[in-house]
Structures are given as structure tokens and as C-alpha cells.
Write an enzyme that holds these catalytic residues in place. Sequence first.
Site, mmCIF file in Angstrom:
data_model
loop_
_atom_site.group_PDB
_atom_site.id
_atom_site.type_symbol
_atom_site.label_atom_id
_atom_site.label_comp_id
_atom_site.label_asym_id
_atom_site.label_seq_id
_atom_site.Cartn_x
_atom_site.Cartn_y
_atom_site.Cartn_z
ATOM 1 N N TYR A 6 2.744 107.254 -28.995
ATOM 2 C CA TYR A 6 2.748 106.255 -30.065
ATOM 3 C C TYR A 6 1.326 106.078 -30.570
ATOM 4 C CZ TYR A 6 3.047 101.786 -32.518
ATOM 5 O OH TYR A 6 2.967 100.795 -33.472
ATOM 6 N N GLU A 56 1.668 103.692 -38.995
ATOM 7 C CA GLU A 56 2.269 103.922 -37.674
ATOM 8 C C GLU A 56 2.894 105.305 -37.609
ATOM 9 O OE1 GLU A 56 4.877 100.948 -35.244
ATOM 10 O OE2 GLU A 56 6.262 102.231 -36.376
#
Length: 377
Positions: A101, A187
Site C-alpha cells: 500500500y 493512493e
Amino acid sequence: MKIHEYQAKQLFEEAGIAIQNGQLATTADEAEKAMATVGGRCAIKAQVHTGGRGKAGGIKLADDPGQGRELAQQILGMIIKGNIVKKVWIEQAADIANEAYLSILIDRGSKDFVFICSAEGGVEIEEVAATAPEKILKVHTASKKFPRREAADAAAKLFGTEYSDAVLDVMEKIFHLALDKDASLVEINPLVLTADGQVIALDGKVNFDDNGLFRHPEILELRDMDEENAAEIEAKEQGLSFVELDGNIGCMVNGAGLAMCTMDMIKLYGGEPANFLDVGGSSNPEKVVTAFNLILRNKNVKAILINIFGGITRCDDIAKGIIESFNRIAINVPIVVRLVGTNQKEGLELLKDIEGLIPAATLLEGVEKVVQLSKSD
């Protein structure tokens, strides 16, 4: 402002971040043709402004164009968290060796950009934060210069030191993307390491600061109005600040700070706000009518709290707006009214004979009354 995954990936590609080959489709026929063009095994991905697409069945893998058509037909028209799927992104499937992530966002507490990194990719970061917070790494930067030394340590912990330079390169590129485009969030979840050693953005999410959009007409062109709340768009056009929520107590307040305080009080006393609504500092009674229309569109609303602390806003003008609303709108829920400040006496006098209005001398009294009304059958 939010954009779709496929649009985020266009920005990634422009920034030099590796992505999988893909095409957009709005029909099952287009999806079949797109898959034939992309070639090989493909992911069929719903394009909506919300997370949790995979869990909702909005991401599926297809082995050939015929299956791609069938799966696209299933996904198109789905409703995911209130959003209707009108587009799918047909993307070449990746041979994933590892997932991580990576994001950069504005930390309003520290007033700077912060990288959020975790070797736990492909899952919601909130889930990682709740179950294994030690697996989340943060790198802050208050400068317009990429913090290479600090970021290098985090980069090495995602896929190992062998791939730290490649991860660091992606971190630098999303840093400049956020800085150059006034993004409040960039993101990548997951950032993947493929079996042949490539670091690729397999998913993408980019949000922008609305206040910076005047500098970026090319970003504003990416806006998908179908994905935005119609009531919130109308409110903005009418000079109101409105955000729809999941509760059943409508809120009409002047001033953003007082509106947030009112919502907090409602939650504290066991209620659930149905909206944030700031009528602002204007005393235009027409704004009150618009506010009532916005609140009452939500069929879950069982009671309304009007909380006005008049300064520039005059209580008698708010009262006139309430009266006008009763004359023009079918209002069939109880309303608790707290009017304090400029022309308070005149405002309360105007409202004293209106049936269905419940006065409150203080915010606490108003909150207690509206919460009780919201729970009655």
C-alpha cells in the site's frame, strides 16, 4: 473532487508511473472489443467513486473476450454503495508476486504532506490500522522538495532493498503529482511487484482540493457529475454548504463551526445527523426554503433541528424563511428551533403561532428534544 480509477491511471502514466494496459468500456459489446484489443487475461473493473468494489463483486477476471462481455454485463448497472456502475475498465491482469500500500495525503494535524506506506497491500488501510498499526509507516514532509533520505527507509520495507529504488521512484512521482495538481490524496492500493520484477500501480485513487481547481482546468474536465450527490451540487449553486449523511435528524445551522458542534452534540446524545447544512451568514429567507427542500428530500429524516446564532444572520429573516417554507412545502416532520442573537425577540414572535415548531432556549435543550423526536414512532 474525486476522479475514476482509469482517470487516475492516465495521470500516473503521464507522471511516468507504470500501469497495466487497459481500455474503458460503457457497454458489454465495448468490453468484449476492449478485451480483444488488450489481449490475454483481463480484469473487468467497475468505475465508481467509492471503495470496496471487489467485495461488492465489481471486479472480476475474464480469460477471453466472450467471458469479458458476460462479466461486464453483470457489472454494468450494479449499485455499489449507492453508485450506479456506468463504466468498466478492462485491464490486463498482472502476475503478482507481492502487494503493498502506498499513498500521499495532506495531514491537517501536522499541516504537511505525509506518505502512508505498508507492506500489507490490496486491503483497506483502515483495516490494517485497526489490526496491525505497527505495519503502517509514515513519512512527513513540509517542504516542496521530495524527502529522499526519509522515504528511502520506507521504500526498502515494502518489497525489500532490491526493489527500494523502484518504489522510491514511484514515491517521488506521486509526491510531485500531488504537489503540481493540488491533490489532497494520491493512493495506490495495491502497488504490486510482478513476477518479472516490475513495480506497477495496479489500482489508483486521486482526490483534489476543490479550492485549487481554478488552477487546473484540465483536472476539472475529469469531473463526473453523475457520481456526485445532486443535492450537494444544487446546494453549492445556491450558496449553501450541504453534505448528506446516513442519519435521520435534519440539521439547519448558520456557520460551519456551529454546524459541526451541533452534529457532535446530536451524536453525543444518541442521535444521528442526516446532513451537514450551513446556511452561511446571509439573512436571505429564500436560502431557508432551499435548505428545507434539501433536507426533506431525504426520506429518512424524522425530525429537524434549526440552530441559529445570529450575528450577521438576523433571526427574524430566518423566521420569515421558515414561515415561507411552511407556505410552500409540505413539512410533515417535527421541527425544533433555537434562535439566539440578532433580532432574536422579533424572530421568536413571528414563529410563536406556527404549528409544528418546538422552541428551544439552548442548544442542549434543542438537541435533547430533537433526538427524542427522532426515536419516536
